[in-house]
Design a protein around this motif. Structure first.
Motif, short mmCIF file in Angstrom:
data_model
loop_
_atom_site.label_atom_id
_atom_site.label_comp_id
_atom_site.label_asym_id
_atom_site.label_seq_id
_atom_site.Cartn_x
_atom_site.Cartn_y
_atom_site.Cartn_z
N LEU A 8 0.81 -1.23 0.00
CA LEU A 8 0.00 0.00 0.00
C LEU A 8 0.84 1.27 0.00
O LEU A 8 0.31 2.36 -0.19
CB LEU A 8 -0.91 0.03 1.24
N VAL A 9 2.14 1.14 0.22
CA VAL A 9 2.99 2.32 0.39
C VAL A 9 3.05 3.16 -0.89
O VAL A 9 3.19 2.63 -1.99
CB VAL A 9 4.41 1.89 0.80
N GLN A 10 2.91 4.47 -0.71
CA GLN A 10 3.13 5.42 -1.79
C GLN A 10 4.04 6.54 -1.27
O GLN A 10 3.90 6.99 -0.13
CB GLN A 10 1.81 6.00 -2.31
N LYS A 11 4.98 6.96 -2.08
CA LYS A 11 5.95 7.95 -1.63
C LYS A 11 5.43 9.37 -1.85
O LYS A 11 4.68 9.65 -2.78
CB LYS A 11 7.28 7.75 -2.37
N MET A 387 3.26 2.33 13.36
CA MET A 387 3.85 2.72 12.06
C MET A 387 2.80 2.84 10.97
O MET A 387 2.82 3.83 10.21
CB MET A 387 4.94 1.73 11.65
N PRO A 388 1.84 1.91 10.83
CA PRO A 388 0.78 2.12 9.84
C PRO A 388 -0.01 3.42 10.09
O PRO A 388 -0.38 4.12 9.14
CB PRO A 388 -0.12 0.89 9.99
N LEU A 389 -0.25 3.74 11.37
CA LEU A 389 -0.93 5.00 11.68
C LEU A 389 -0.09 6.20 11.25
O LEU A 389 -0.61 7.19 10.72
CB LEU A 389 -1.23 5.08 13.18
N ALA A 390 1.22 6.13 11.49
CA ALA A 390 2.11 7.22 11.09
C ALA A 390 2.10 7.39 9.57
O ALA A 390 1.99 8.52 9.06
CB ALA A 390 3.52 6.94 11.57
N LEU A 391 2.19 6.29 8.84
CA LEU A 391 2.19 6.35 7.38
C LEU A 391 0.88 6.90 6.84
O LEU A 391 0.86 7.72 5.91
CB LEU A 391 2.45 4.95 6.81
N ALA A 392 -0.23 6.45 7.43
CA ALA A 392 -1.55 6.93 6.98
C ALA A 392 -1.67 8.44 7.20
O ALA A 392 -2.12 9.17 6.31
CB ALA A 392 -2.65 6.19 7.73
N ASN A 393 -1.24 8.91 8.37
CA ASN A 393 -1.33 10.34 8.67
C ASN A 393 -0.36 11.17 7.82
O ASN A 393 -0.55 12.37 7.67
CB ASN A 393 -1.07 10.57 10.15
N LEU A 397 -0.06 5.91 2.51
CA LEU A 397 -0.71 4.63 2.28
C LEU A 397 -1.89 4.78 1.32
O LEU A 397 -2.76 5.63 1.52
CB LEU A 397 -1.20 4.01 3.59
N LYS A 398 -1.91 3.93 0.29
CA LYS A 398 -3.05 3.89 -0.63
C LYS A 398 -4.21 3.13 0.01
O LYS A 398 -4.04 2.45 1.02
CB LYS A 398 -2.65 3.20 -1.93
N LYS A 399 -5.36 3.22 -0.61
CA LYS A 399 -6.54 2.48 -0.16
C LYS A 399 -6.32 0.98 -0.34
O LYS A 399 -5.70 0.54 -1.31
CB LYS A 399 -7.76 2.94 -0.95
#
Length: 402
Positions: A8-11, A387-393, A397-399
């Motif tokens: 799901l990662v997007q830069k 970490m997923p919360l950090a990335l989402a904020n 993270l893509k849908k």
């Protein structure tokens, strides 16, 4: 979770700053915890504007070591990736480990009549202990056909690496710590937990005897306690999993070692909070994820020094304006575990956390304390979900799914 996240990662250009006040969680003494006793207006105001909660490093009732605590913060399941402190310590001190190595974290200690009087040998000055460690390396270079590497650390600590001529089977590091964990007890014997560990145990026994011959006349550092026997694991790199360019800012070697194990850049650094923040400022344009570690909060907790732990939190708060000036897209402030001064040790209690970004509810709690964070929007959650919360904020993270 990491397997899902990786897809799901997007830069983007966002920056994430994670500050770990080691052992920040506490328990009440005279009705207040260390966080409640500290003078920290900046952290309290930040908490009010942020998503807050409590995270659980391993599981309910399980007291985490520093390794599992930090792995969880970085999004790795500590039950899947169990890494010995010896490996972390050696890596943090700059030792290039091989698959043939057993790494061990060692304390100088004081022994009297066969009983441990001080597990940390009075916390000697770093330069003093390094002189002793350098003497050990001069005197002891091999045990049988095993190369012995000594690497000086901070204060009472150093690392030992047993470099065998051939790779060792899994389970060769299954040896209990010789540290009894409390003063007033005899050191624990070197006992292999598996047949694969028998050769390592034999070399260790011989090594301890040789070390004691060298340091027996030291006034305080006249004994050694071996901890965290460990082999090198094959763990996914942080950058590969999250698409981030991470920097570790830590004074103590073990935490740099953990960061290096997962591929973070982790240069050696001396000083304390001031020097760490200066290093952060100087390198802020070169990375997009920053892990900054503040050790002394935990040290004072383990010493049972409630006031000093609270004062260290207060001291950190005075540096918060410089953190705010950097304006990271996501700012996380938390600990890797709780270390209540009341208990003088790590504990199983959940750890308070602040997560600040433009995309949180906020206004659910009034201060950065255990009781107030319990009211926060994050509730109590597994540490590895931070970490997923950090990335989402951070919008990274893509849908998931259609």
């Amino acid at each position: 979770m990491q397997k899902i996240i990786k897809d799901l990662v997007q830069k983007n250009n966002s920056k994430i700053l994670m500050i770990v006040l080691d052992g920040v969680g506490g328990l009440p003494v005279n009705e207040k915890t260390e966080l409640e006793a500290a003078n920290k207006p900046n952290l309290d105001n930040l908490a009010a504007a942020s998503a807050c909660g409590l995270h659980m490093p391993v599981g309910y009732g399980v007291t985490p070591g520093s390794g599992p605590g930090h792995l969880g913060l970085f999004g790795y399941d500590p039950l899947e990736w169990q890494i010995g402190r010896g490996v972390l310590e050696a890596l943090g001190l700059g030792v290039e480990l091989r698959k043939t190595d057993i790494a061990i974290r060692v304390n100088y200690a004081t022994i009297e009549n066969g009983i441990i009087k001080d597990r940390r040998a009075g916390r000697p000055a770093t330069e003093e202990s390094r002189k002793i460690t350098r003497r050990l390396q001069e005197k002891i270079r091999k045990i049988d056909n095993v190369e012995i590497i000594f690497e000086p650390g901070m204060e009472h600590r150093f690392a030992v690496v047993l470099r065998f001529p051939e790779p060792l089977p899994k389970g060769a590091d299954s040896i209990k710590d010789t540290d009894p964990q409390k003063e007033g007890k005899a050191p624990i014997e070197v006992i292999p937990g598996t047949s694969q560990a028998e050769i390592v145990a034999e070399i260790t026994k011989k090594l301890i005897n040789e070390i004691l011959n060298v340091i027996k006349n030291e006034p305080k550092a006249n004994y050694v306690l071996f901890r965290g026997f460990s082999q090198v694991p094959d763990i996914p790199a942080f950058a590969d999993v999250y698409g981030l360019n991470p920097l570790c800012i830590a004074v103590y070697p073990m935490y740099r070692g953990l960061a290096r194990l997962i591929g973070m850049e982790a240069p050696s650094l001396s000083g304390d909070i001031k020097e760490e923040i200066e290093f952060l400022e100087d390198n802020y344009n070169n990375h997009d994820f920053f892990f900054m570690h503040i050790k002394k909060v935990d040290s004072y907790g383990e010493d049972g020094n409630f006031k000093a732990k609270a004062d260290k939190i207060s001291e950190f708060d005075t540096f918060m304006p410089r953190i705010f000036e950097l304006n990271p897209d996501v700012l996380i402030i938390t600990g890797d575990h709780s270390t209540p001064a009341l208990m003088k040790s790590h504990s199983w209690h959940p750890v308070p956390v602040i997560l600040n970004s433009p995309y949180v509810l906020g206004q659910t709690c009034k201060a950065f304390t255990e009781r107030e964070c319990l009211k926060g929007e994050l509730g109590i959650f597994p540490t590895m979900n931070l970490m997923p919360l950090a990335l989402a904020n951070a919008g990274r993270l893509k849908k998931f799914g259609a």
